[in-house]
Design an enzyme around this catalytic site. Sequence first.
Site, PDB file in Angstrom:
ATOM      1  N   ARG A 147       1.017  -1.008  -0.213  1.00  0.00           N
ATOM      2  CA  ARG A 147       0.219  -0.225   0.044  1.00  0.00           C
ATOM      3  C   ARG A 147       0.858   0.696   0.041  1.00  0.00           C
ATOM      4  NH1 ARG A 147      -4.299   1.770   4.516  1.00  0.00           N
ATOM      5  NH2 ARG A 147      -1.901   3.402   5.370  1.00  0.00           N
ATOM      6  N   TYR A 159      -3.529  11.331   6.939  1.00  0.00           N
ATOM      7  CA  TYR A 159      -2.845  10.218   7.193  1.00  0.00           C
ATOM      8  C   TYR A 159      -2.900   8.944   6.255  1.00  0.00           C
ATOM      9  CZ  TYR A 159      -4.708   5.126   6.778  1.00  0.00           C
ATOM     10  OH  TYR A 159      -5.240   3.665   6.500  1.00  0.00           O
ATOM     11  N   ASP A 217      -5.355   3.877  -0.230  1.00  0.00           N
ATOM     12  CA  ASP A 217      -6.196   4.224   0.663  1.00  0.00           C
ATOM     13  C   ASP A 217      -6.541   5.737   1.134  1.00  0.00           C
ATOM     14  OD1 ASP A 217      -8.415   4.036   2.638  1.00  0.00           O
ATOM     15  OD2 ASP A 217      -7.041   3.130   4.734  1.00  0.00           O
ATOM     16  N   HIS A 219      -9.581   6.487   2.047  1.00  0.00           N
ATOM     17  CA  HIS A 219      -9.774   6.817   4.118  1.00  0.00           C
ATOM     18  C   HIS A 219     -11.415   7.614   3.535  1.00  0.00           C
ATOM     19  CE1 HIS A 219      -9.280   6.349   7.819  1.00  0.00           C
ATOM     20  NE2 HIS A 219      -9.062   5.224   8.028  1.00  0.00           N
ATOM     21  N   GLU A 243      -9.335   2.059  -1.978  1.00  0.00           N
ATOM     22  CA  GLU A 243      -9.255   1.679  -0.717  1.00  0.00           C
ATOM     23  C   GLU A 243     -10.487   2.456  -0.233  1.00  0.00           C
ATOM     24  OE1 GLU A 243      -7.056   0.100   1.740  1.00  0.00           O
ATOM     25  OE2 GLU A 243      -8.910   0.777   3.900  1.00  0.00           O
ATOM     26  N   GLU A 269     -14.558  -1.746   5.682  1.00  0.00           N
ATOM     27  CA  GLU A 269     -13.860  -1.605   7.170  1.00  0.00           C
ATOM     28  C   GLU A 269     -14.612  -1.093   7.880  1.00  0.00           C
ATOM     29  OE1 GLU A 269      -9.974   0.603   6.295  1.00  0.00           O
ATOM     30  OE2 GLU A 269     -10.396   2.027   8.244  1.00  0.00           O
ATOM     31  N   ARG A 290     -13.760  -5.337   2.615  1.00  0.00           N
ATOM     32  CA  ARG A 290     -12.636  -4.869   3.879  1.00  0.00           C
ATOM     33  C   ARG A 290     -13.283  -5.498   5.388  1.00  0.00           C
ATOM     34  NH1 ARG A 290      -8.374  -4.306   3.766  1.00  0.00           N
ATOM     35  NH2 ARG A 290      -8.170  -1.687   5.074  1.00  0.00           N
ATOM     36  N   GLU A 346      -4.540  -7.524   5.367  1.00  0.00           N
ATOM     37  CA  GLU A 346      -3.751  -6.268   5.167  1.00  0.00           C
ATOM     38  C   GLU A 346      -2.721  -6.606   6.168  1.00  0.00           C
ATOM     39  OE1 GLU A 346      -5.877  -3.375   6.604  1.00  0.00           O
ATOM     40  OE2 GLU A 346      -4.806  -1.630   6.449  1.00  0.00           O
ATOM     41  N   TRP A 409     -12.459  12.101   8.452  1.00  0.00           N
ATOM     42  CA  TRP A 409     -10.686  11.614   8.588  1.00  0.00           C
ATOM     43  C   TRP A 409     -10.598  10.466   7.957  1.00  0.00           C
ATOM     44  CZ3 TRP A 409      -8.230   7.171  11.665  1.00  0.00           C
ATOM     45  CH2 TRP A 409      -7.178   7.912  11.377  1.00  0.00           C
TER      46      TRP A 409
HETATM   47  C1  GCO Z   1      -6.269   0.446   7.230  1.00  0.00           C
HETATM   48  C2  GCO Z   1      -7.400   1.666   7.976  1.00  0.00           C
HETATM   49  C3  GCO Z   1      -6.479   1.839   8.974  1.00  0.00           C
HETATM   50  C4  GCO Z   1      -8.199   2.649  10.287  1.00  0.00           C
HETATM   51  C5  GCO Z   1      -7.849   1.987  11.377  1.00  0.00           C
HETATM   52  C6  GCO Z   1      -8.468   3.031  12.241  1.00  0.00           C
HETATM   53  O1  GCO Z   1      -6.600   0.650   5.569  1.00  0.00           O
HETATM   54  O2  GCO Z   1      -5.826  -0.081   7.524  1.00  0.00           O
HETATM   55  O3  GCO Z   1      -8.186   2.361   7.112  1.00  0.00           O
HETATM   56  O4  GCO Z   1      -5.827   2.211   8.970  1.00  0.00           O
HETATM   57  O5  GCO Z   1      -7.739   3.925   9.775  1.00  0.00           O
HETATM   58  O6  GCO Z   1      -7.510   0.959  11.844  1.00  0.00           O
HETATM   59  O7  GCO Z   1      -8.770   2.087  13.560  1.00  0.00           O
HETATM   60 MG    MG Z   2      -8.780   1.453   5.593  1.00  0.00          MG
END
Ligand code: GCO
Ligand code: MG
Length: 409
Positions: A147, A159, A217, A219, A243, A269, A290, A346, A409
């Site tokens: 990644r 991030y 990602d 996010h 992602e 996720e 995810r 991951e 975020w």
């Molecule tokens: C990822 C995620 C993490 C999350 C975190 C939140 O793709 O691994 O986006 O970075 O932000 O797990 O608790």
């Molecule tokens: Mg993520």
Amino acid sequence: MLITSAEVLVSSPGRNFVTLRLTTDDGVVGLGDATLNGRELAVVAYLAEHVVPLLIGKDAHRIEDMWQFLYRGAYWRRGPVTMASIAAVDTALWDIKARAAGMPLYQLLGGRSRTGALAYGHASGADLPELFDSVRDHLEQGFRAIRIQSGIPGLGTVYGVASSAADGAGRYDHEPARRSAAPVEEVWDTRAYLRHVPGVFEAVRGEFGAELPLLHDAHHRLTPIQAAKLGKSLEPFDLFWLEDVTPAENTAALRRVREHTTTPLAIGEVFNTIWDYRELFEEQLIDYVRSPVTHAGGITALRRILDYAGVYQIKSGVHGPTDISPVGLAASLHLGVAIPNFGIQEYMTHSAATDEVFRSQVRFEGGLLVPGEGPGLGVVYDDDVAAGHPYTAAYLPINRLSDGSMHDW
Ligand code: GCO
Ligand code: MG
């Protein structure tokens, strides 16, 4: 085989973890991960006040019935706190069943479909030289998929970028949760991000070639049309996936994105039930799921989600940051080596302190994660070591735009 004890264990070996430990009348012990990053104690209360009292004296073998009892029986369905709690009970019961059978859990899930789970690591850098070093470091560690997250000119911390690329311990992993009484604030600018990212991928492809699977990602920060633009601009660099492009609540947004780009999409996720995926699967709007075991309601629930995904040629891409504990990771891997539609896992390596509390049989070999051959999940929780790492309040950061207003975020 009756459940005689249910303990909610909280420890913070480098970061906070919530673990459920169930013990049966014949002494079999099972573990489940219930960690919800930055909201840990809400799950502790849900488990301790509303779930643990219902478990004592119940038959540990009735995993499906227990799942239905905790899900339907609460009347108040879904949500991350409820589903992390159900996940912990479900995972601990699968651990117990496999330990009682004297088999690694994947055997009870149908046996091996593959030798191990292809893992992707997190490379990041404030600028290109730092990012390239991080990619090289991950290749040396044996990762076969990576990644890519990068700093953005004009912005501070963003991030996915390790705050100091090499922290002295040789770790490049981005650990977003900060131990503090309030969340750290970051500043975000979507236009600066969209201008910068394609050049980063062009440079990485130029340096490391066309073969290496690359992921990214976003996010949950983009509007549908911004996400479409990003997907389109990254097409020449052949991503494994893009992602979480848009906020997860509005799954219909991915229709707009899909109309415009062939870059594969991953999401989920922050989802917590099969219902979150229904429209995405049936309209074939995504390519990877995810959800981890920990936040999707356990092994029983994630297996059901992934079977449903398989009908639409959608594969697993299970969440594996450090806030999924070694128990949660082992559970994902036992499932991952068994299912037919595994995609990728991951893998954000845990710290040495975490690995001392959770002694796991999981190994990383030749780019693959393997769950181990011991009975059950293959993870033991060390109470003595854990006692040296008490809970410490920690929060994920927040994002504000330059005018001070809140952003995702
Ligand atoms: C990822 C995620 C993490 C999350 C975190 C939140 O793709 O691994 O986006 O970075 O932000 O797990 O608790
Ligand atoms: Mg993520």
